[in-house]
Design a protein around this motif. Structure first.
Motif, PDB file in Angstrom:
ATOM      1  N   THR A  33       0.290   8.819   0.741  1.00 17.35           N
ATOM      2  CA  THR A  33      -0.327   8.736  -0.617  1.00 17.35           C
ATOM      3  C   THR A  33      -1.589   9.765  -0.631  1.00 17.35           C
ATOM      4  OG1 THR A  33       0.363   6.482  -1.110  1.00 17.35           O
ATOM      5  CG2 THR A  33      -1.279   7.162  -2.268  1.00 17.35           C
ATOM      6  N   THR A  96      -8.872  11.080  -1.530  1.00 19.84           N
ATOM      7  CA  THR A  96      -8.352  10.206  -0.400  1.00 19.84           C
ATOM      8  C   THR A  96      -7.042  10.527  -0.126  1.00 19.84           C
ATOM      9  OG1 THR A  96      -7.195   8.340  -1.580  1.00 19.84           O
ATOM     10  CG2 THR A  96      -9.649   8.279  -1.555  1.00 19.84           C
ATOM     11  N   ASP A  98      -3.685   8.861   2.660  1.00 18.00           N
ATOM     12  CA  ASP A  98      -3.142   8.098   3.592  1.00 18.00           C
ATOM     13  C   ASP A  98      -2.354   8.861   4.602  1.00 18.00           C
ATOM     14  OD1 ASP A  98      -2.664   5.538   1.264  1.00 18.00           O
ATOM     15  OD2 ASP A  98      -4.573   5.878   2.698  1.00 18.00           O
ATOM     16  N   TRP A 105      -1.981   6.497  12.056  1.00 20.45           N
ATOM     17  CA  TRP A 105      -2.044   6.371  10.801  1.00 20.45           C
ATOM     18  C   TRP A 105      -3.597   5.886  10.287  1.00 20.45           C
ATOM     19  CZ3 TRP A 105       0.967   8.083   6.615  1.00 20.45           C
ATOM     20  CH2 TRP A 105       2.273   8.150   7.066  1.00 20.45           C
ATOM     21  N   SER A 106      -4.197   6.581   9.091  1.00 24.72           N
ATOM     22  CA  SER A 106      -5.585   6.073   8.539  1.00 24.72           C
ATOM     23  C   SER A 106      -5.605   6.682   7.293  1.00 24.72           C
ATOM     24  CB  SER A 106      -6.519   6.700   9.510  1.00 24.72           C
ATOM     25  OG  SER A 106      -6.568   7.999   9.959  1.00 24.72           O
ATOM     26  N   THR A 107      -6.780   5.916   6.522  1.00 24.87           N
ATOM     27  CA  THR A 107      -7.235   6.512   5.274  1.00 24.87           C
ATOM     28  C   THR A 107      -8.272   7.509   5.516  1.00 24.87           C
ATOM     29  OG1 THR A 107      -6.161   4.608   4.181  1.00 24.87           O
ATOM     30  CG2 THR A 107      -7.759   6.154   2.870  1.00 24.87           C
TER      31      THR A 107
END
Length: 119
Positions: A33, A96, A98, A105-107
């Motif tokens: 996203t 932002t 994701d 995985w990270s934002t």
């Protein structure tokens, strides 16, 4: 290192339009996203719009019908077309993402770009 770099903010009159752009770079494996949050002075940061890798979109009620989010997966970029801008749209807009990188995985967040709607 992953970076998100925004561009396109500025000063616009009420009723005008702006297009924000955000490009992700670095050791990225995949992006799910992407979105745009905004924070007005004295207010909490809020989601403006988001888009998944498949193209599904989500908008805040306050921007529905005026803002359009889109993305170019090949360019790892997301865009926000803002039309019929109102003074209450004045805020710092943050991109932002994701995503999956070499560290998992990270934002991630961009540094923000100022949008000012004023006559």
């Amino acid at each position: 290192q992953v970076q998100l770099v925004e561009s396109g903010g500025g000063l616009v009159q009420p009723g005008g339009a702006l297009r924000l752009s955000c490009a992700a770079s670095g050791s990225i494996r995949s992006i799910y996203t992407m979105g745009w949050y905004r924070q007005a002075p004295g207010k909490q940061r809020e989601l403006g719009a988001a888009i998944t890798s498949g193209g599904s979109t989500n908008y805040a009620d306050s921007v529905k019908g005026r803002f359009t989010i889109s993305r170019d997966n090949a360019k790892k970029s997301v865009y926000l077309q803002m039309n019929s801008l109102k003074p209450e749209d004045t805020a710092v807009y943050y991109c932002t993402a994701d995503l999956s990188s070499t560290t998992g995985w990270s934002t991630h967040w961009g540094q923000g770009t100022q949008v000012t709607v004023s006559s």
